[in-house]
Write a protein that holds these residues in place. Sequence first.
Motif, PDB file in Angstrom:
ATOM      1  N   SER A   1     -11.489   3.119  -4.164  1.00 48.87           N
ATOM      2  CA  SER A   1     -10.052   2.828  -4.245  1.00 48.87           C
ATOM      3  C   SER A   1      -9.803   1.566  -5.052  1.00 48.87           C
ATOM      4  O   SER A   1      -8.896   1.516  -5.890  1.00 48.87           O
ATOM      5  CB  SER A   1      -9.456   2.674  -2.838  1.00 48.87           C
ATOM      6  OG  SER A   1      -9.556   3.862  -2.102  1.00 48.87           O
TER       7      SER A   1
ATOM      8  N   CYS B   1      -1.134   7.827   7.590  1.00 47.37           N
ATOM      9  CA  CYS B   1      -1.932   6.635   7.230  1.00 47.37           C
ATOM     10  C   CYS B   1      -1.073   5.374   7.319  1.00 47.37           C
ATOM     11  O   CYS B   1      -1.264   4.405   6.567  1.00 47.37           O
ATOM     12  CB  CYS B   1      -2.531   6.766   5.829  1.00 47.37           C
ATOM     13  SG  CYS B   1      -3.450   8.282   5.540  1.00 47.37           S
TER      14      CYS B   1
ATOM     15  N   THR C   1      -7.049   7.644   0.100  1.00 47.86           N
ATOM     16  CA  THR C   1      -6.423   7.144   1.320  1.00 47.86           C
ATOM     17  C   THR C   1      -6.590   8.136   2.461  1.00 47.86           C
ATOM     18  O   THR C   1      -6.888   7.755   3.604  1.00 47.86           O
ATOM     19  CB  THR C   1      -4.926   6.877   1.084  1.00 47.86           C
ATOM     20  OG1 THR C   1      -4.786   5.857   0.099  1.00 47.86           O
ATOM     21  CG2 THR C   1      -4.232   6.418   2.371  1.00 47.86           C
TER      22      THR C   1
ATOM     23  N   SER D   1      -8.798   7.480   5.944  1.00 45.14           N
ATOM     24  CA  SER D   1      -8.223   7.663   7.277  1.00 45.14           C
ATOM     25  C   SER D   1      -9.108   8.568   8.130  1.00 45.14           C
ATOM     26  O   SER D   1      -9.338   8.304   9.319  1.00 45.14           O
ATOM     27  CB  SER D   1      -6.814   8.245   7.152  1.00 45.14           C
ATOM     28  OG  SER D   1      -6.251   8.489   8.419  1.00 45.14           O
TER      29      SER D   1
ATOM     30  N   ASP E   1      -4.027   8.597  -3.427  1.00 48.84           N
ATOM     31  CA  ASP E   1      -3.644   9.212  -2.160  1.00 48.84           C
ATOM     32  C   ASP E   1      -4.809  10.002  -1.571  1.00 48.84           C
ATOM     33  O   ASP E   1      -5.035   9.990  -0.354  1.00 48.84           O
ATOM     34  CB  ASP E   1      -2.445  10.132  -2.353  1.00 48.84           C
ATOM     35  CG  ASP E   1      -1.147   9.365  -2.543  1.00 48.84           C
ATOM     36  OD1 ASP E   1      -1.159   8.131  -2.359  1.00 48.84           O
ATOM     37  OD2 ASP E   1      -0.125   9.989  -2.872  1.00 48.84           O
TER      38      ASP E   1
ATOM     39  N   SER F   1       0.829  -1.198   0.000  1.00 46.59           N
ATOM     40  CA  SER F   1       0.000   0.000   0.000  1.00 46.59           C
ATOM     41  C   SER F   1       0.865   1.251   0.000  1.00 46.59           C
ATOM     42  O   SER F   1       0.371   2.352  -0.207  1.00 46.59           O
ATOM     43  CB  SER F   1      -0.911   0.011   1.236  1.00 46.59           C
ATOM     44  OG  SER F   1      -0.136  -0.035   2.423  1.00 46.59           O
TER      45      SER F   1
END
Length: 309
Positions: free
Chosen positions: A279, A175, A227, A231, A224, A30
Amino acid sequence: MSTGANRAFDMLSSAIASGKAFHAFFISSSDEDAGLSLARRAAALCCLGRDDEPALLSCPDYHQLKGEETGAKEIRSLIDELSKASFGGGKRAIVISNAHALSREAQNTLLKTLEEPPQGVMFLLCGNADGMLSTITSRCAVVRLGHCGYDEIEAELIESGASAADARLYASLSCLSMGHGIRLFKSAEYREHRDRSLSALISALNGELPSQAAKALAKAGAADALTFMLSFMEDALTASAGIGRRINNIDRQDAINSTARRFTSAQILCIIEMITKASESLYMASGGDMYPAAVIDGLFLRIIKELKQ
């Protein structure tokens, strides 16, 4: 490099030193930077006989491709190059970053080479294995890198010149990705990308479609952006459900608490699932330059629709 990455490198190093290393590896991670660094270190051992990334970049027997910029034509050109003798008569290494971004046509072209690999060539693919044809991953030895720990990221940030306070901050915002943590510390532009990502998400949570945000986020890095959003929502779930987990986005504490108060845990879990599926769709499909923007726009629309019900 994290403990897990060091263990993976030791494994690859032993295999290469034995002369019996598999012809193809898929480094599934990841953390894009960690996966690429591991691939380059292994490639350096293959081509140069030593762990020397800087020297590798000027080695004529080393080739590096970016999945998002590589089509079947480029793969065929590489195959033609590999049919010739190596520059120094030694081994050659091919690294493909973000291999999951290769088109299906490019993956099928690569597959033919992996089925009948040229002598003395090692392929090192990096990215998300779930976005690859199963016929490719089945012909690779898969190396999976887990997340880094906060302490590891803090230590690396301090080594990179961060103060103790900054190291704690950017490790928390990372993250659990070493690459994210270092880029957040070093790059104001990357910090702005994170801020735009979270601001756009909060607008959608308020029922407002962020104008032009999807295109800008896609251009700066859709994966990103998602991500960072994931989070944030995981922190909101922690605050809503009273889960005993630390809040990562400590600079957004007020927004996290507000989200936790306004929405139920079930609603937050639904949004987390939406972001996760968005994602996954980035990894599973190659739809051209506009595709990531469409994924993010679609996510915002689904969030707004869900919260109106």
